[in-house]
Design an enzyme around this catalytic site. Structure first.
Site, PDB file in Angstrom:
ATOM      1  N   ARG A 142       0.852  -1.185   0.000  1.00 56.76           N
ATOM      2  CA  ARG A 142       0.000   0.000   0.000  1.00 56.76           C
ATOM      3  C   ARG A 142       0.884   1.230   0.000  1.00 56.76           C
ATOM      4  NH1 ARG A 142      -4.502  -0.536   4.682  1.00 56.76           N
ATOM      5  NH2 ARG A 142      -3.881   1.610   5.041  1.00 56.76           N
ATOM      6  N   ARG A 144       0.998   7.494  11.067  1.00 54.52           N
ATOM      7  CA  ARG A 144      -0.319   6.879  11.299  1.00 54.52           C
ATOM      8  C   ARG A 144      -0.437   6.376  12.733  1.00 54.52           C
ATOM      9  NH1 ARG A 144      -0.062   2.741   6.749  1.00 54.52           N
ATOM     10  NH2 ARG A 144      -1.933   1.822   7.612  1.00 54.52           N
TER      11      ARG A 144
END
Ligand code: AMP
Length: 212
Positions: A156, A167
């Protein structure tokens, strides 16, 4: 049944959520997946959120709440993966449930420490040809080729070291407080997220069976 999956990025939420949906006939509502589909299709929404996803930041609450409303108003038995991610989203979700006469039955928190989630994220790959997901720490992958169809495995675009760090920080700042939010409502179920995927699935299944 209506279920929410909480947990850090890379805790295995997506994998487990899809297995649970398949085994119980529930609809899967994954907000990360919805956003990535929009990016891939080049929609207005996709163009707007692409840089946010790539930086590892959260998309604004109003956008996410609007997306989730469209989904939950048409589903009766579903599992949410990746929503809510902030207290404001959780509060709005409560209001939407009231508006549509629904109620959440269980919030599963997948408990995995941040060192382990970083390792897992950096090891994950998927096959764009057949859609299968892999992790180099579990699966026997050679030359980044799909063992099923031979397609080239990809990561990804937000699974880079720098974005993963961001994140996880976003998660600690904004999403981790949701654990307490749902604990106070007595619907949080803590599930150990380390072990083999099938062991973790068993734990979740048992927890949900006890809810019925
Ligand atoms: P995920 O696939 O759940 O890891 O989500 C991938 C990315 O989508 C996240 O890092 C965020 O940028 C975005 N995203 C997904 N769900 C939400 C949400 N509920 N609120 C804000 N951003 C989200």
């Amino acid at each position: 049944m209506i279920c929410i999956f909480l947990g850090a990025p890379g805790s295995g939420k997506g994998t487990q959520a899809k297995k649970v949906c398949a085994s119980r006939g529930m609809a899967y509502i994954g907000t990360g997946e919805i956003l990535r589909e929009n990016v891939a299709a080049g929609t207005e929404l996709g163009k707007r959120v692409q840089v946010i996803l790539e930086a590892g930041h959260l998309v604004d609450d109003d956008t996410m709440i609007a997306i989730i409303e469209e989904k939950i108003k048409i589903e009766n038995s579903f599992l949410m993966d990746g929503f809510p991610r902030t207290v404001r989203q959780a509060e709005a979700l409560g209001e939407l449930f009231e508006k549509y006469g629904k109620k959440v039955d269980a919030v599963i928190f997948l408990d995995v420490d941040s060192e382990e989630v970083t390792k897992r994220i950096l090891g994950r790959f998927s096959c764009p040809s057949c859609g299968k997901d892999y992790n180099v720490h579990i699966d026997d992958i050679k030359d980044k080729r799909c063992p099923v169809c031979g397609g080239e495995l990809l990561q990804r675009s937000d699974d880079t070291e720098e974005t993963v760090r961001e994140r996880i920080e976003e998660y600690s700042r904004k999403t981790a407080p949701l654990k307490e939010f749902y604990e106070k409502k007595n619907i949080l179920i803590n599930v150990g997220g380390t072990g083999s995927p099938s062991e973790i699935f068993e734990r979740i299944t048992e927890a949900l069976d006890n809810k019925n």
